[in-house]
Design a protein around this motif. Structure first.
Motif, PDB file in Angstrom:
ATOM      1  N   LEU A   1       0.984  -1.211  -0.089  1.00  0.00           N
ATOM      2  CA  LEU A   1      -0.227  -0.076  -0.378  1.00  0.00           C
ATOM      3  C   LEU A   1       0.923   0.960  -0.070  1.00  0.00           C
ATOM      4  O   LEU A   1       0.707   2.440  -0.760  1.00  0.00           O
ATOM      5  N   ARG A   2       2.471   1.043   0.900  1.00  0.00           N
ATOM      6  CA  ARG A   2       2.523   2.168   0.478  1.00  0.00           C
ATOM      7  C   ARG A   2       3.688   2.869  -0.447  1.00  0.00           C
ATOM      8  O   ARG A   2       4.165   3.856  -0.933  1.00  0.00           O
ATOM      9  N   SER A   3       3.818   1.724  -0.898  1.00  0.00           N
ATOM     10  CA  SER A   3       5.280   1.605  -1.979  1.00  0.00           C
ATOM     11  C   SER A   3       5.071   1.086  -3.290  1.00  0.00           C
ATOM     12  O   SER A   3       5.155   2.059  -4.513  1.00  0.00           O
ATOM     13  N   ASP A   4       4.012  -0.299  -3.637  1.00  0.00           N
ATOM     14  CA  ASP A   4       3.560  -0.418  -5.157  1.00  0.00           C
ATOM     15  C   ASP A   4       2.444  -1.003  -4.241  1.00  0.00           C
ATOM     16  O   ASP A   4       1.839  -1.941  -4.878  1.00  0.00           O
ATOM     17  N   PRO A   5       0.742   0.295  -5.087  1.00  0.00           N
ATOM     18  CA  PRO A   5       0.096  -0.357  -4.513  1.00  0.00           C
ATOM     19  C   PRO A   5      -0.530  -1.796  -5.907  1.00  0.00           C
ATOM     20  O   PRO A   5      -1.729  -2.487  -5.402  1.00  0.00           O
ATOM     21  N   TYR A   6      -0.243  -1.158  -6.291  1.00  0.00           N
ATOM     22  CA  TYR A   6      -0.375  -2.122  -8.154  1.00  0.00           C
ATOM     23  C   TYR A   6      -0.537  -3.639  -7.963  1.00  0.00           C
ATOM     24  O   TYR A   6      -0.883  -4.322  -8.455  1.00  0.00           O
ATOM     25  N   LEU A   7       0.729  -4.026  -6.831  1.00  0.00           N
ATOM     26  CA  LEU A   7       1.091  -5.371  -6.338  1.00  0.00           C
ATOM     27  C   LEU A   7       0.253  -6.083  -5.316  1.00  0.00           C
ATOM     28  O   LEU A   7      -0.140  -7.271  -5.952  1.00  0.00           O
ATOM     29  N   ILE A   8      -1.272  -5.047  -4.891  1.00  0.00           N
ATOM     30  CA  ILE A   8      -1.481  -6.085  -4.691  1.00  0.00           C
ATOM     31  C   ILE A   8      -3.269  -6.776  -5.561  1.00  0.00           C
ATOM     32  O   ILE A   8      -3.462  -8.189  -4.873  1.00  0.00           O
ATOM     33  N   PRO A   9      -3.659  -6.038  -6.521  1.00  0.00           N
ATOM     34  CA  PRO A   9      -4.460  -7.046  -7.228  1.00  0.00           C
ATOM     35  C   PRO A   9      -4.114  -8.294  -7.954  1.00  0.00           C
ATOM     36  O   PRO A   9      -3.972  -9.500  -7.999  1.00  0.00           O
ATOM     37  N   PHE A  10      -2.392  -8.083  -8.011  1.00  0.00           N
ATOM     38  CA  PHE A  10      -1.291  -8.900  -9.211  1.00  0.00           C
ATOM     39  C   PHE A  10      -1.081 -10.313  -7.831  1.00  0.00           C
ATOM     40  O   PHE A  10      -1.917 -11.446  -8.144  1.00  0.00           O
ATOM     41  N   PHE A  11      -0.910  -9.765  -6.211  1.00  0.00           N
ATOM     42  CA  PHE A  11      -0.617 -10.790  -5.267  1.00  0.00           C
ATOM     43  C   PHE A  11      -1.806 -11.655  -4.813  1.00  0.00           C
ATOM     44  O   PHE A  11      -2.514 -12.732  -4.762  1.00  0.00           O
ATOM     45  N   SER A  12      -3.301 -10.478  -5.443  1.00  0.00           N
ATOM     46  CA  SER A  12      -4.054 -11.723  -4.719  1.00  0.00           C
ATOM     47  C   SER A  12      -4.746 -12.434  -5.787  1.00  0.00           C
ATOM     48  O   SER A  12      -5.308 -13.474  -5.448  1.00  0.00           O
ATOM     49  N   PHE A  13      -4.231 -12.455  -6.956  1.00  0.00           N
ATOM     50  CA  PHE A  13      -4.941 -13.315  -8.016  1.00  0.00           C
ATOM     51  C   PHE A  13      -3.465 -14.411  -7.847  1.00  0.00           C
ATOM     52  O   PHE A  13      -4.551 -15.987  -8.637  1.00  0.00           O
ATOM     53  N   ILE A  14      -3.031 -14.374  -6.939  1.00  0.00           N
ATOM     54  CA  ILE A  14      -2.315 -15.523  -6.865  1.00  0.00           C
ATOM     55  C   ILE A  14      -2.534 -16.951  -5.874  1.00  0.00           C
ATOM     56  O   ILE A  14      -3.413 -17.375  -5.641  1.00  0.00           O
ATOM     57  N   LEU A  15      -2.882 -15.612  -4.781  1.00  0.00           N
ATOM     58  CA  LEU A  15      -3.860 -16.146  -3.373  1.00  0.00           C
ATOM     59  C   LEU A  15      -5.100 -16.524  -3.707  1.00  0.00           C
ATOM     60  O   LEU A  15      -5.316 -17.806  -2.704  1.00  0.00           O
ATOM     61  N   TYR A  16      -6.107 -16.200  -3.839  1.00  0.00           N
ATOM     62  CA  TYR A  16      -7.702 -16.479  -4.665  1.00  0.00           C
ATOM     63  C   TYR A  16      -7.268 -17.669  -5.419  1.00  0.00           C
ATOM     64  O   TYR A  16      -8.324 -18.247  -4.947  1.00  0.00           O
ATOM     65  N   PRO A  17      -7.111 -17.067  -6.938  1.00  0.00           N
ATOM     66  CA  PRO A  17      -7.782 -18.437  -8.345  1.00  0.00           C
ATOM     67  C   PRO A  17      -7.010 -19.784  -8.215  1.00  0.00           C
ATOM     68  O   PRO A  17      -6.561 -20.228  -8.550  1.00  0.00           O
TER      69      PRO A  17
ATOM     70  N   LYS B   1       0.742 -23.947 -17.112  1.00  0.00           N
ATOM     71  CA  LYS B   1       1.922 -24.829 -17.606  1.00  0.00           C
ATOM     72  C   LYS B   1       1.828 -26.213 -17.982  1.00  0.00           C
ATOM     73  O   LYS B   1       2.177 -27.189 -18.263  1.00  0.00           O
ATOM     74  N   THR B   2       0.084 -27.027 -18.269  1.00  0.00           N
ATOM     75  CA  THR B   2       0.034 -28.452 -18.167  1.00  0.00           C
ATOM     76  C   THR B   2      -0.739 -28.657 -19.144  1.00  0.00           C
ATOM     77  O   THR B   2      -1.288 -29.533 -19.301  1.00  0.00           O
ATOM     78  N   GLU B   3      -1.998 -27.620 -18.802  1.00  0.00           N
ATOM     79  CA  GLU B   3      -3.433 -27.252 -20.401  1.00  0.00           C
ATOM     80  C   GLU B   3      -2.896 -26.680 -20.805  1.00  0.00           C
ATOM     81  O   GLU B   3      -2.124 -24.988 -20.424  1.00  0.00           O
ATOM     82  N   VAL B   4      -3.831 -26.669 -22.042  1.00  0.00           N
ATOM     83  CA  VAL B   4      -3.605 -25.243 -22.655  1.00  0.00           C
ATOM     84  C   VAL B   4      -4.541 -24.617 -22.121  1.00  0.00           C
ATOM     85  O   VAL B   4      -4.613 -23.365 -22.292  1.00  0.00           O
ATOM     86  N   LEU B   5      -6.022 -24.728 -21.505  1.00  0.00           N
ATOM     87  CA  LEU B   5      -6.342 -23.825 -20.864  1.00  0.00           C
ATOM     88  C   LEU B   5      -7.462 -24.192 -20.081  1.00  0.00           C
ATOM     89  O   LEU B   5      -7.435 -25.440 -19.639  1.00  0.00           O
ATOM     90  N   SER B   6      -7.645 -23.574 -19.131  1.00  0.00           N
ATOM     91  CA  SER B   6      -8.227 -24.605 -17.683  1.00  0.00           C
ATOM     92  C   SER B   6      -9.039 -23.026 -16.727  1.00  0.00           C
ATOM     93  O   SER B   6      -8.278 -22.113 -17.093  1.00  0.00           O
ATOM     94  N   VAL B   7     -10.685 -23.577 -16.476  1.00  0.00           N
ATOM     95  CA  VAL B   7     -11.540 -22.172 -15.813  1.00  0.00           C
ATOM     96  C   VAL B   7     -10.932 -22.930 -14.617  1.00  0.00           C
ATOM     97  O   VAL B   7     -11.675 -23.686 -14.025  1.00  0.00           O
ATOM     98  N   ARG B   8     -11.406 -21.792 -13.807  1.00  0.00           N
ATOM     99  CA  ARG B   8     -11.274 -20.721 -12.465  1.00  0.00           C
ATOM    100  C   ARG B   8     -12.277 -20.730 -12.122  1.00  0.00           C
ATOM    101  O   ARG B   8     -12.312 -19.692 -12.263  1.00  0.00           O
ATOM    102  N   ARG B   9     -13.017 -20.905 -10.892  1.00  0.00           N
ATOM    103  CA  ARG B   9     -14.103 -19.881  -9.800  1.00  0.00           C
ATOM    104  C   ARG B   9     -13.359 -18.467  -9.403  1.00  0.00           C
ATOM    105  O   ARG B   9     -12.378 -18.559  -8.723  1.00  0.00           O
ATOM    106  N   ILE B  10     -14.339 -17.505  -9.995  1.00  0.00           N
ATOM    107  CA  ILE B  10     -14.118 -15.718  -9.180  1.00  0.00           C
ATOM    108  C   ILE B  10     -14.478 -16.581  -8.109  1.00  0.00           C
ATOM    109  O   ILE B  10     -15.751 -15.873  -7.739  1.00  0.00           O
ATOM    110  N   ILE B  11     -13.608 -16.912  -6.590  1.00  0.00           N
ATOM    111  CA  ILE B  11     -14.317 -16.832  -5.930  1.00  0.00           C
ATOM    112  C   ILE B  11     -14.685 -14.923  -4.758  1.00  0.00           C
ATOM    113  O   ILE B  11     -14.481 -14.195  -5.542  1.00  0.00           O
ATOM    114  N   THR B  12     -15.316 -15.263  -3.809  1.00  0.00           N
ATOM    115  CA  THR B  12     -16.006 -14.183  -3.131  1.00  0.00           C
ATOM    116  C   THR B  12     -14.921 -13.074  -2.631  1.00  0.00           C
ATOM    117  O   THR B  12     -15.158 -11.298  -3.288  1.00  0.00           O
ATOM    118  N   LYS B  13     -13.924 -13.542  -2.312  1.00  0.00           N
ATOM    119  CA  LYS B  13     -12.978 -11.866  -1.568  1.00  0.00           C
ATOM    120  C   LYS B  13     -11.797 -11.762  -2.757  1.00  0.00           C
ATOM    121  O   LYS B  13     -11.489 -10.971  -2.335  1.00  0.00           O
TER     122      LYS B  13
END
Length: 436
Positions: free
Chosen positions: A258-274, A301-313
């Motif tokens: 939040l202090r140094s690079d807020p744009y990393l929050i959505p980037f990191f959130s896509f790693i944590l939740y989906p 890396k293992t499939e051509v396409l994969s589908v994930r759910r976008i969860i509430t968080k």
């Protein structure tokens, strides 16, 4: 004990007091001993312009003929400034060439003609054969990330082969014992000149897998009879990379972002939740997010396409990105801090976000064992702990994690979890019949 006369084997019908002539035939070496030539001026070694240092030896064109050809090698010796440096480098080159010749290296390029595509006469040397196998991998359309791994491990292996006299041996004469020499060098001798770090067990195993894959291609192309590397077991390893964050560490991480690079929050959130991998994040385009059915379509890396759910968080984060304003072909995460075109390859896009995350973790004092991938490990550990706290057994929890982690086997999930925590069994008092 003295041998009795009757035990000595002498030719029949020859008087005992006659001198016996024996002829011993020994194989003739095809080369002379490599020697360092040191130009001198006034009796002293000279590094003046035009005074060329080199290592040379003589070679028999005919294996049974005279030493009729001279080979000379410099290998950048003459770029060194002092006589001392050139002498050390020259003696090192003498040792390398001697070792190579002892291991049946043939210096005459005309005698080891390059194999043209389609020719299978076993005449490729090790270095050429591996390069040839790599080109086939490229032709096969392997992903850039996979090819980069092959190339990196191949080049390190071939550098070792050059320094140890194996680069120029026939590919089919390189044996499993030789490859174990390479593994031992990686494990016990190699140190990165820039970082001072040794090679981890995981890295040794990655080298083995990449080179084994190239050897399989060499076998399929009939350049070698068998790939013996595939039967070599992995070395024991205790991975230190991508360590999971604790809840407290995650709070510190978010505060610094939040202090140094807020744009990393959505980037990191896509790693944590989906539970996307960082490179999968970098592949995402705006059109891959379906905000009507709340699904993500991602190339893994293992499939051509994969589908994930976008969860509430993560829904509030996606809504704040205002994706309806951007064309579907735009990359979701870019160096512009918003969806945009980005004319860069996957590795460059990944490196961009890795550098930004590195600045954040360095400010917080997190070591090299933490990286972007730590987010995925953190998420899976959190899910696992939650399932265990609900009373599920270890195997039940691992099975429940498989759809989220996208692993294809229970073994993959199990290995993933056990990198970070040894499972402690629950209280088993109720199944005892002993009363001591």
């Amino acid at each position: 004990m003295k041998k009795d006369k009757k035990d000595i084997n002498v030719p029949r019908n020859v008087p005992a007091n006659q001198v016996i002539s024996l002829e011993i035939s020994m194989a003739v070496k095809r080369y002379s001993q490599p020697k360092l030539f040191i130009p001198r001026k006034n009796g002293k070694p000279s590094v003046a312009p035009g005074n060329r240092w080199y290592v040379s030896f003589y070679w028999r064109t005919d294996a049974n003929g005279p030493l009729d050809r001279k080979f000379s090698f410099t290998k950048k010796i003459n770029r060194l400034k002092t006589a001392k440096e050139r002498r050390i480098a020259g003696n090192h080159l003498v040792a390398i060439l001697t070792r190579a010749l002892e291991r049946n290296w043939i210096p005459d390029k005309e005698e080891r003609k390059r194999v043209k595509p389609g020719k299978r006469d076993g005449s490729l040397i090790l270095g050429e054969a591996l390069d040839y196998a790599y080109k086939i991998k490229v032709k096969a359309g392997k992903s850039p990330t996979t090819l980069k791994g092959y190339e990196f491990h191949k080049n390190r292996f071939l550098e070792w082969a050059k320094n140890n006299g194996y680069y120029g041996v026939k590919a089919d004469r390189f044996s499993i014992d030789h490859f174990y020499e390479f593994l031992d060098w990686l494990r016990f001798e190699y140190v990165n000149e820039q970082t001072g770090q040794e090679v981890s067990g995981s890295s040794v195993n990655n080298h083995r897998r990449s080179i084994s894959s190239l050897f399989t291609t060499m076998k399929n192309e009939r350049l070698i009879p068998v790939n013996f590397i595939k039967d070599i077991p992995d070395v024991d390893s205790d991975p230190v990379n991508n360590k999971a964050f604790t809840h407290e560490e995650l709070k510190l991480l978010k505060a610094e972002m939040l202090r140094s690079d807020p744009y990393l929050i959505p980037f990191f959130s896509f790693i944590l939740y989906p539970l996307l991998r960082p490179r999968e994040n970098c592949r995402l385009r705006v059109k891959d997010l379906n905000t009507e059915n709340w699904l993500i379509q991602v190339q893994t890396k293992t499939e051509v396409l994969s589908v994930r759910r976008i969860i509430t968080k993560i829904k509030p984060i996606i809504e704040e990105m205002n994706l309806e304003q951007y064309p579907g072909e735009y990359y979701l995460f870019t160096n512009k801090d918003q969806p945009a075109p980005w004319n860069a390859n996957l590795q460059s896009r990944y490196d961009h976000f890795s550098r930004r995350f590195l600045e954040i973790k360095n400010k917080l004092g997190f070591g090299r064992e933490y990286g972007l991938y730590s987010g995925r490990h953190t998420a899976l550990m959190d899910l696992y702990d939650s399932l265990i706290s609900q009373g599920k057994g270890e195997m039940e929890a691992l099975l429940a994690l498989m759809p989220y982690s996208t692993h294809k086997s229970i073994g993959g999930v199990k290995a993933y979890i056990r990198r970070h925590r040894k499972v402690i069994p629950a209280d088993h008092s109720d199944i005892y019949t002993l009363d001591f």
